[in-house]
Design a protein around this motif. Structure first.
Motif, PDB file in Angstrom:
ATOM      1  N   PHE A  38       2.615  15.941   4.171  1.00  0.00           N
ATOM      2  CA  PHE A  38       1.479  16.841   4.014  1.00  0.00           C
ATOM      3  C   PHE A  38       0.287  16.081   3.439  1.00  0.00           C
ATOM      4  O   PHE A  38       0.356  15.588   2.321  1.00  0.00           O
ATOM      5  N   PRO A  39      -0.803  16.015   4.170  1.00  0.00           N
ATOM      6  CA  PRO A  39      -1.970  15.259   3.691  1.00  0.00           C
ATOM      7  C   PRO A  39      -2.466  15.701   2.310  1.00  0.00           C
ATOM      8  O   PRO A  39      -2.904  14.884   1.512  1.00  0.00           O
ATOM      9  N   ASP A  40      -2.372  16.989   2.008  1.00  0.00           N
ATOM     10  CA  ASP A  40      -2.866  17.464   0.712  1.00  0.00           C
ATOM     11  C   ASP A  40      -1.933  17.135  -0.451  1.00  0.00           C
ATOM     12  O   ASP A  40      -2.287  17.313  -1.608  1.00  0.00           O
ATOM     13  N   GLU A  41      -0.736  16.635  -0.155  1.00  0.00           N
ATOM     14  CA  GLU A  41       0.216  16.271  -1.205  1.00  0.00           C
ATOM     15  C   GLU A  41       0.454  14.769  -1.290  1.00  0.00           C
ATOM     16  O   GLU A  41       1.035  14.290  -2.259  1.00  0.00           O
ATOM     17  N   ALA A  42       0.023  14.027  -0.280  1.00  0.00           N
ATOM     18  CA  ALA A  42       0.265  12.584  -0.252  1.00  0.00           C
ATOM     19  C   ALA A  42      -0.570  11.880  -1.320  1.00  0.00           C
ATOM     20  O   ALA A  42      -1.654  12.328  -1.673  1.00  0.00           O
ATOM     21  N   SER A  43      -0.019  10.799  -1.828  1.00  0.00           N
ATOM     22  CA  SER A  43      -0.728   9.987  -2.820  1.00  0.00           C
ATOM     23  C   SER A  43      -0.279   8.538  -2.649  1.00  0.00           C
ATOM     24  O   SER A  43       0.605   8.244  -1.845  1.00  0.00           O
ATOM     25  N   GLU A  44      -0.867   7.658  -3.409  1.00  0.00           N
ATOM     26  CA  GLU A  44      -0.437   6.261  -3.357  1.00  0.00           C
ATOM     27  C   GLU A  44       1.029   6.142  -3.754  1.00  0.00           C
ATOM     28  O   GLU A  44       1.775   5.375  -3.159  1.00  0.00           O
ATOM     29  N   ALA A  45       1.437   6.904  -4.745  1.00  0.00           N
ATOM     30  CA  ALA A  45       2.828   6.852  -5.214  1.00  0.00           C
ATOM     31  C   ALA A  45       3.798   7.321  -4.132  1.00  0.00           C
ATOM     32  O   ALA A  45       4.844   6.704  -3.915  1.00  0.00           O
ATOM     33  N   THR A  46       3.454   8.407  -3.441  1.00  0.00           N
ATOM     34  CA  THR A  46       4.357   8.889  -2.395  1.00  0.00           C
ATOM     35  C   THR A  46       4.370   7.942  -1.205  1.00  0.00           C
ATOM     36  O   THR A  46       5.409   7.761  -0.571  1.00  0.00           O
ATOM     37  N   ASP A  47       3.233   7.321  -0.912  1.00  0.00           N
ATOM     38  CA  ASP A  47       3.189   6.327   0.170  1.00  0.00           C
ATOM     39  C   ASP A  47       4.060   5.120  -0.172  1.00  0.00           C
ATOM     40  O   ASP A  47       4.783   4.600   0.684  1.00  0.00           O
ATOM     41  N   ARG A  48       4.010   4.675  -1.428  1.00  0.00           N
ATOM     42  CA  ARG A  48       4.849   3.549  -1.854  1.00  0.00           C
ATOM     43  C   ARG A  48       6.331   3.912  -1.766  1.00  0.00           C
ATOM     44  O   ARG A  48       7.156   3.101  -1.336  1.00  0.00           O
ATOM     45  N   LEU A  49       6.673   5.126  -2.152  1.00  0.00           N
ATOM     46  CA  LEU A  49       8.065   5.564  -2.067  1.00  0.00           C
ATOM     47  C   LEU A  49       8.542   5.565  -0.624  1.00  0.00           C
ATOM     48  O   LEU A  49       9.620   5.068  -0.308  1.00  0.00           O
ATOM     49  N   ARG A  50       7.712   6.109   0.265  1.00  0.00           N
ATOM     50  CA  ARG A  50       8.071   6.140   1.691  1.00  0.00           C
ATOM     51  C   ARG A  50       8.262   4.727   2.223  1.00  0.00           C
ATOM     52  O   ARG A  50       9.239   4.435   2.916  1.00  0.00           O
ATOM     53  N   GLU A  51       7.355   3.836   1.906  1.00  0.00           N
ATOM     54  CA  GLU A  51       7.457   2.453   2.371  1.00  0.00           C
ATOM     55  C   GLU A  51       8.710   1.768   1.815  1.00  0.00           C
ATOM     56  O   GLU A  51       9.374   1.028   2.533  1.00  0.00           O
ATOM     57  N   SER A  52       9.041   2.035   0.567  1.00  0.00           N
ATOM     58  CA  SER A  52      10.240   1.417  -0.013  1.00  0.00           C
ATOM     59  C   SER A  52      11.498   1.923   0.683  1.00  0.00           C
ATOM     60  O   SER A  52      12.467   1.181   0.839  1.00  0.00           O
ATOM     61  N   MET A  53      11.483   3.170   1.124  1.00  0.00           N
ATOM     62  CA  MET A  53      12.642   3.713   1.842  1.00  0.00           C
ATOM     63  C   MET A  53      12.738   3.110   3.242  1.00  0.00           C
ATOM     64  O   MET A  53      13.831   2.916   3.759  1.00  0.00           O
ATOM     65  N   ILE A  54      11.603   2.827   3.861  1.00  0.00           N
ATOM     66  CA  ILE A  54      11.600   2.223   5.191  1.00  0.00           C
ATOM     67  C   ILE A  54      12.073   0.780   5.124  1.00  0.00           C
ATOM     68  O   ILE A  54      12.857   0.327   5.953  1.00  0.00           O
ATOM     69  N   GLU A  55      11.598   0.051   4.119  1.00  0.00           N
ATOM     70  CA  GLU A  55      11.884  -1.373   4.006  1.00  0.00           C
ATOM     71  C   GLU A  55      13.229  -1.682   3.359  1.00  0.00           C
ATOM     72  O   GLU A  55      13.759  -2.761   3.548  1.00  0.00           O
ATOM     73  N   GLY A  56      13.749  -0.768   2.610  1.00  0.00           N
ATOM     74  CA  GLY A  56      14.977  -1.058   1.861  1.00  0.00           C
ATOM     75  C   GLY A  56      16.049  -0.011   2.086  1.00  0.00           C
ATOM     76  O   GLY A  56      16.228   0.489   3.189  1.00  0.00           O
ATOM     77  N   ARG A  57      16.700   0.327   1.001  1.00  0.00           N
ATOM     78  CA  ARG A  57      17.777   1.310   1.048  1.00  0.00           C
ATOM     79  C   ARG A  57      17.436   2.497   0.167  1.00  0.00           C
ATOM     80  O   ARG A  57      16.703   2.369  -0.794  1.00  0.00           O
TER      81      ARG A  57
END
Length: 52
Positions: free
Chosen positions: A5-24
């Motif tokens: 959701f664009p209105d809920e996304a933040s740098e922190a949530t983007d970092r979390l998503r990226e860490s899940m994509i790149e890792g475990r």
């Protein structure tokens, strides 16, 4: 799942998503059901389109 959701996304949530994509990520067995429910509810409330 706030990055969906664009209105809920933040740098922190983007970092979390990226860490899940790149890792475990260790998730509960009900994770697929919870994600499906969140997407269905968001679609029904018009927060996202079914195509998304």
């Amino acid at each position: 799942m706030s990055w969906v959701f664009p209105d809920e996304a933040s740098e922190a949530t983007d970092r979390l998503r990226e860490s899940m994509i790149e890792g475990r990520a260790f998730i509960p067995a009900l994770w697929p059901v919870e994600v499906g429910n969140m997407l269905l509810t968001a679609t029904r409330h018009g927060r996202i389109a079914a195509e998304e």
